[in-house]
Design a protein around this motif. Structure first.
Motif, PDB file in Angstrom:
ATOM      1  N   TRP A  56       0.829  -1.211   0.000  1.00 30.40           N
ATOM      2  CA  TRP A  56       0.000   0.000   0.000  1.00 30.40           C
ATOM      3  C   TRP A  56       0.864   1.261   0.000  1.00 30.40           C
ATOM      4  CZ3 TRP A  56      -4.640   1.370  -1.327  1.00 30.40           C
ATOM      5  CH2 TRP A  56      -5.696   0.457  -1.256  1.00 30.40           C
ATOM      6  N   GLN A  69       2.545   1.639  -3.428  1.00 26.71           N
ATOM      7  CA  GLN A  69       1.579   1.995  -4.470  1.00 26.71           C
ATOM      8  C   GLN A  69       1.123   3.439  -4.343  1.00 26.71           C
ATOM      9  OE1 GLN A  69      -1.670  -0.791  -4.365  1.00 26.71           O
ATOM     10  NE2 GLN A  69      -0.937  -1.797  -6.237  1.00 26.71           N
ATOM     11  N   LEU A  70       0.767   3.830  -3.138  1.00 27.28           N
ATOM     12  CA  LEU A  70       0.230   5.184  -2.968  1.00 27.28           C
ATOM     13  C   LEU A  70       1.304   6.245  -3.192  1.00 27.28           C
ATOM     14  CD1 LEU A  70      -2.284   4.714  -0.006  1.00 27.28           C
ATOM     15  CD2 LEU A  70      -2.785   4.932  -2.452  1.00 27.28           C
ATOM     16  N   LEU A  71       2.524   5.954  -2.723  1.00 22.50           N
ATOM     17  CA  LEU A  71       3.595   6.939  -2.936  1.00 22.50           C
ATOM     18  C   LEU A  71       3.912   7.109  -4.417  1.00 22.50           C
ATOM     19  CD1 LEU A  71       6.183   6.314  -0.064  1.00 22.50           C
ATOM     20  CD2 LEU A  71       4.647   8.271  -0.346  1.00 22.50           C
ATOM     21  N   ALA A  72       3.674   6.054  -5.183  1.00 17.13           N
ATOM     22  CA  ALA A  72       4.001   6.111  -6.612  1.00 17.13           C
ATOM     23  C   ALA A  72       2.802   6.473  -7.473  1.00 17.13           C
ATOM     24  CB  ALA A  72       4.565   4.761  -7.048  1.00 17.13           C
ATOM     25  N   SER A  73       1.714   6.938  -6.860  1.00 19.19           N
ATOM     26  CA  SER A  73       0.527   7.205  -7.689  1.00 19.19           C
ATOM     27  C   SER A  73       0.303   8.697  -7.891  1.00 19.19           C
ATOM     28  CB  SER A  73      -0.693   6.524  -7.069  1.00 19.19           C
ATOM     29  OG  SER A  73      -0.973   7.064  -5.803  1.00 19.19           O
ATOM     30  N   ALA A  95      -6.053   6.910  -6.959  1.00 19.86           N
ATOM     31  CA  ALA A  95      -4.618   6.617  -6.892  1.00 19.86           C
ATOM     32  C   ALA A  95      -4.329   5.241  -7.489  1.00 19.86           C
ATOM     33  CB  ALA A  95      -4.144   6.677  -5.442  1.00 19.86           C
ATOM     34  N   SER A 152      -4.456   5.340 -11.290  1.00 20.68           N
ATOM     35  CA  SER A 152      -3.617   6.326 -11.986  1.00 20.68           C
ATOM     36  C   SER A 152      -2.354   5.661 -12.524  1.00 20.68           C
ATOM     37  CB  SER A 152      -3.201   7.437 -11.029  1.00 20.68           C
ATOM     38  OG  SER A 152      -2.139   6.985 -10.217  1.00 20.68           O
ATOM     39  N   VAL A 192       3.526   7.899 -11.151  1.00 22.65           N
ATOM     40  CA  VAL A 192       4.206   9.161 -11.414  1.00 22.65           C
ATOM     41  C   VAL A 192       5.655   9.089 -10.947  1.00 22.65           C
ATOM     42  CG1 VAL A 192       2.148  10.590 -11.355  1.00 22.65           C
ATOM     43  CG2 VAL A 192       3.366  10.137  -9.229  1.00 22.65           C
ATOM     44  N   GLY A 193       6.104   7.902 -10.571  1.00 22.92           N
ATOM     45  CA  GLY A 193       7.472   7.750 -10.085  1.00 22.92           C
ATOM     46  C   GLY A 193       7.548   8.031  -8.604  1.00 22.92           C
TER      47      GLY A 193
END
Ligand SMILES: [Fe+2]
Ligand SMILES: [Fe+2]
Lengths: 271, 328
Positions: free
Chosen positions: A165, A168-172, B320, B323, B326-327
């Motif tokens: 989680w 995923q969230l940090l990269a979204s 999120a 999506s 975004v890196g």
């Protein structure tokens, strides 16, 4: 130090016993309260698959709390159910950060719970739990070391659930990332007491019940860094207080009121 | 099973697409063969299944809400573990069933998101029992014991359903339901053998749930609420028995147990008629039933509101997840 095989043996040394019980209370109360917060999420998670997975983790975690309370029962502390439902806040040893409400509102109505808080809190906590339990597998108190081994058989799945989680969230989206970062900042003000071992920390180390606080903190931070590169500076503070010393917040009173509502409604009842 | 026969009229398929295919299809289901997601099927079969399975699935999910009110409050560690496991199973049933429904809806371009929208708009109904309030811990036991007990009776009636994916989902669900009923029964037994206060909340709970339990199986015939889907369900080998047969099976199984615990039901006329070989009981108020499933039940608004808040509140998470990265 020779391994201590049974509760009877542990009871022979008063100082040993005190340190041992304090350590087990910390483990039991941490799992109990975080599982309670998890149970409030039931039916409200971001999607159905997550509801199923999260409630499975919550349930396992409550199972771990039961194992720890049962160890205390063997050590003569009273019935596990009484330990979970009757103790006053100042007797509870869970970290304050873990008792924080999931968000505004109530699980019964208008629950404005924050998934970012839940992801950050559970990830940081499960990382801590892994490090702590690994250390406890070498504990001089054999029954506790055995429980740690058992818990570690399923706990890695919990940790990896929350790690995914976080990743995923940090990269979204920008939005998701900034929500997570905000909760990380917050954790750096409040997670401090999770990492503490309380007033018997020295004895715990001395009796080889547990590693020292500094080592625990270091191991935890190292492990967290493998997932999150940009962490706030320094190590977490404990601005909400220290649960290890029996300090708790109004959020905790709410939790106790709910979780013991039925239990206290009839003193003579067997449920 | 969480569907009413009679709440609304299934859309009749306008024509049989292909008489030959239709006959082959009927021959297959009459021979006991299972239809799979990619097989040809008549439109009205697909639509009846979508309605049945999406309502069943969404009812599992909405059904978690009344019980979940008691999860954080469960009075012992053992009960906490038991009810957590139980409600988790129900969410799992919902997940399993919604996936089956999604496959059926694909040709229409509909997704799970549409089901959620339909739920919130009132187009997709959920089962009457889950519109009811839970006031005490006894209600948590009552749901496990009698609501799940009723569910077992209607679900086992479809264990041989002609649609393979649903039939297999039901196999698994029914296995778990047995544990749910045991979990509920254990709570009930503790209350029945407990203090005066415990016996009192137990009796009050049964009084509260009685008419909802009778309604569970839907009206006896189409005359009661306007129309009936029982026939198409039986024709297409989705279910075997009628609403009333299922209700009788339920009364047959549970009323003797209710009485042997020293409990009563709020219907003095309820008894077994030896001559007719069936239970006699007072009809619940079927107009009230119609209101309840139109989301005008005692807790309909609150339960839907919970889902709505959760849905809105977690929107950023779903965004999120869908999506592009975004890196990091
Ligand atoms: Fe179910
Ligand atoms: Fe169930």
């Amino acid at each position: 130090m020779m391994p201590v095989e049974t509760a009877e043996e542990a009871k022979k040394d008063a100082t040993y016993l005190k340190a041992l019980k304090d350590l087990i209370y910390q483990c039991a109360d941490d799992d109990f309260i975080i599982s309670f917060r998890g149970s409030e999420w039931l039916g409200l998670a971001p999607h159905i698959e997550e509801d199923v997975a999260f409630s499975s983790i919550t349930q396992n975690t409550m199972g771990h709390a039961v194992m720890f309370y049962s160890l205390l029962e063997e050590l003569g502390e009273g019935k596990a159910d009484a330990l979970a439902h009757e103790r006053q806040p100042d007797e509870r040893r869970n970290a304050v950060y873990l008792e924080k409400k999931n968000g505004e509102g109530s699980y019964l109505g208008e629950p404005y719970y924050d998934w970012a808080l839940t992801v950050v809190r559970n990830f940081l906590y499960e990382t801590f739990k892994k490090v702590k339990l690994k250390a406890i597998t070498n504990s001089s108190y054999q029954p506790l070391a055995n429980v740690a081994e058992k818990v570690l058989m399923e706990q890695p799945y919990h940790l990896s659930h929350w790690r995914i989680w976080v990743e995923q969230l940090l990269a979204s989206t920008e939005d998701a990332r900034s929500r997570l970062e905000e909760r990380l900042e917050e954790a750096w003000y409040a997670f401090g007491d999770v990492l503490e071992l309380g007033q018997y920390a020295t004895e715990m180390e001395h009796f080889q019940l547990m590693i020292g606080e500094d080592e625990l903190k270091e191991l935890w931070l190292e492990e967290v860094k493998t997932t999150i590169k940009d962490l706030p500076n320094g190590t977490p503070k404990k601005q909400l207080g220290s649960g290890r010393e029996g300090e708790h917040t109004a959020d905790f009173d709410q939790a106790l009121e709910v979780l013991s509502e039925v239990y206290v409604s009839d003193e003579n009842a067997i449920w | 099973m969480y569907i009413y026969s009679g709440a609304s009229q299934p859309e009749e398929s306008s024509h049989v697409d292909d008489q030959e295919k239709y006959e082959q299809f009927m021959a297959r289901i009459e021979a006991g063969e299972k239809i799979e997601a990619d097989d040809w099927m008549p439109d009205d079969y697909r639509q009846a299944l979508i309605k049945l399975i999406s309502m069943h699935g969404i009812s599992e999910i909405m059904g978690a809400l009344p019980e979940k009110e008691w999860v954080p409050k469960a009075p012992t560690l053992k009960r906490k573990l038991g009810i957590m496991a139980k409600v988790q199973d129900e969410m799992g049933h919902g997940q399993l069933l919604l996936r089956v429904a999604e496959d059926l809806m694909r040709p229409y371009g509909k997704t799970r998101g549409d089901l959620m929208d339909d739920l919130l708009s009132g187009d997709l109904k959920f089962h009457n029992v889950f519109h009811m309030p839970t006031k005490t811990w006894a209600d948590a036991g009552m749901v496990g014991w009698l609501v799940d007990g009723a569910a077992i009776i209607s679900q086992t009636n479809m264990l041989d359903a002609s649609y393979g994916p649903y039939q297999r989902a039901l196999q698994r669900i029914c296995q778990e339901e047995v544990f749910h009923a045991q979990h509920g029964e254990a709570i009930i037994m503790a209350l029945a053998e407990g203090t005066e206060h415990q016996r009192q909340i137990l009796q009050e709970s049964l009084n509260r749930w009685w008419s909802a339990l009778l309604m569970f199986f839907g009206p006896k015939s189409a005359d009661t609420t306007g129309s009936s889907k029982q026939d198409i369900m039986i024709k297409y080998r989705i279910r075997k028995s009628s609403n009333e047969e299922l209700r009788q099976a339920f009364l047959d199984k549970y009323l003797p147990r209710v009485f042997s615990l020293g409990l009563t039901v709020p219907d003095e006329t309820a008894h077994y008629d030896e001559e007719k070989g069936e239970w006699v009981y007072q009809q619940p108020d079927w107009n009230e039933f119609k209101q309840i499933i139109k989301n005008k039940g005692p807790r309909s608004k609150e339960r839907l509101r919970l889902r709505e808040v959760a849905y809105e509140n977690n929107r950023w998470v779903r965004q999120a997840l869908t999506s592009e990265a975004v890196g990091s």
